[in-house]
Design an enzyme around this catalytic site. Structure first.
Site, PDB file in Angstrom:
ATOM      1  CG  LEU A  78      -1.909  -1.203   1.239  1.00  0.00           C
ATOM      2  CD1 LEU A  78      -2.761  -1.167   2.491  1.00  0.00           C
ATOM      3  CD2 LEU A  78      -2.768  -1.257  -0.008  1.00  0.00           C
ATOM      4  CB  CYS A  79       4.455   1.709  -0.040  1.00  0.00           C
ATOM      5  SG  CYS A  79       5.667   2.966   0.283  1.00  0.00           S
ATOM      6  CG  HIS A  80       1.008   6.651  -2.020  1.00  0.00           C
ATOM      7  ND1 HIS A  80       0.662   6.477  -0.703  1.00  0.00           N
ATOM      8  CD2 HIS A  80      -0.137   6.914  -2.691  1.00  0.00           C
ATOM      9  CE1 HIS A  80      -0.645   6.628  -0.573  1.00  0.00           C
ATOM     10  NE2 HIS A  80      -1.151   6.890  -1.770  1.00  0.00           N
ATOM     11  CB  ILE A 117       7.607   2.894   4.074  1.00  0.00           C
ATOM     12  CG1 ILE A 117       6.441   3.069   5.046  1.00  0.00           C
ATOM     13  CG2 ILE A 117       7.703   1.441   3.621  1.00  0.00           C
ATOM     14  CD1 ILE A 117       6.614   2.362   6.398  1.00  0.00           C
ATOM     15  CD  GLU A 118       9.152   5.384   0.377  1.00  0.00           C
ATOM     16  OE1 GLU A 118       8.252   5.231  -0.460  1.00  0.00           O
ATOM     17  OE2 GLU A 118       8.931   5.811   1.536  1.00  0.00           O
ATOM     18  CG  ASP A 132      23.949 -12.918   1.075  1.00  0.00           C
ATOM     19  OD1 ASP A 132      23.869 -14.147   1.304  1.00  0.00           O
ATOM     20  OD2 ASP A 132      24.253 -12.457  -0.037  1.00  0.00           O
TER      21      ASP A 132
END
EC number: 4.6.1.17
Length: 163
Positions: A78-80, A117-118, A132
């Site tokens: 739901l992130c733009h 969020i980014e 990793d």
């Protein structure tokens, strides 16, 4: 049914939706976030000397974090999609208290919605990439403390974590 109208990504019937930001003002927005990779003193030393078997782990993790910030709307449903203007990913090697790598990110945009969020995605993917790269030397490394540190812009203005 429980009242959910205060949640911006949930309709009154409980279904998820993408928030309409079209009426919001376009402003300059910035967010900073972090993640921590706890490992061994040996690994932190190897990171500082570019001595890991897989190569330059910090450079690889930095690029992964930058790429992840730009791909956030493909990963978080739901992130733009935003015009990401700048992404920084920095590392602080920490010893002796707890051998770890503090990853801090900053993302900037000029848009109708924020980039928290980014910034979190950049920090998280940089941490995953670092894990990793070091797992051949330390399989027990731990990723933790992912959080937004600060944000600016938009109707809610400035915010920063007090801890």
């Amino acid at each position: 049914m429980a009242e959910t109208s205060h949640l911006t990504h949930v309709r009154s019937d409980g279904s998820a939706h993408m928030v309409d930001v079209s009426a919001k003002e376009v402003t300059s927005r910035t967010a900073r976030a972090q993640a921590v990779v706890t490992t061994t003193e040996e690994v932190v030393s190897l990171l500082g000397q570019d001595g890991l078997p897989k190569g330059d782990a910090l450079a690889t993790a930095r690029i992964a974090g930058i790429m992840a910030a730009k791909k956030t709307p493909e990963l978080v449903p739901l992130c733009h999609p935003l015009p990401v203007a700048k992404v920084t990913v920095d590392f602080q090697l920490q010893v002796p208290d707890a051998a770890s790598v503090l990853i801090t990110t900053e993302v900037k945009t000029t848009s109708r919605t924020g980039v928290e969020i980014e910034a979190l995605t950049a920090a998280s993917v940089a941490a995953l990439t670092l894990y990793d790269m070091i797992k051949a030397v330390d399989k027990s490394a731990v990723i933790s403390d992912q959080k937004v540190l600060a944000k600016s812009g938009g109707a809610s203005g400035e915010w920063s974590r007090d801890d």
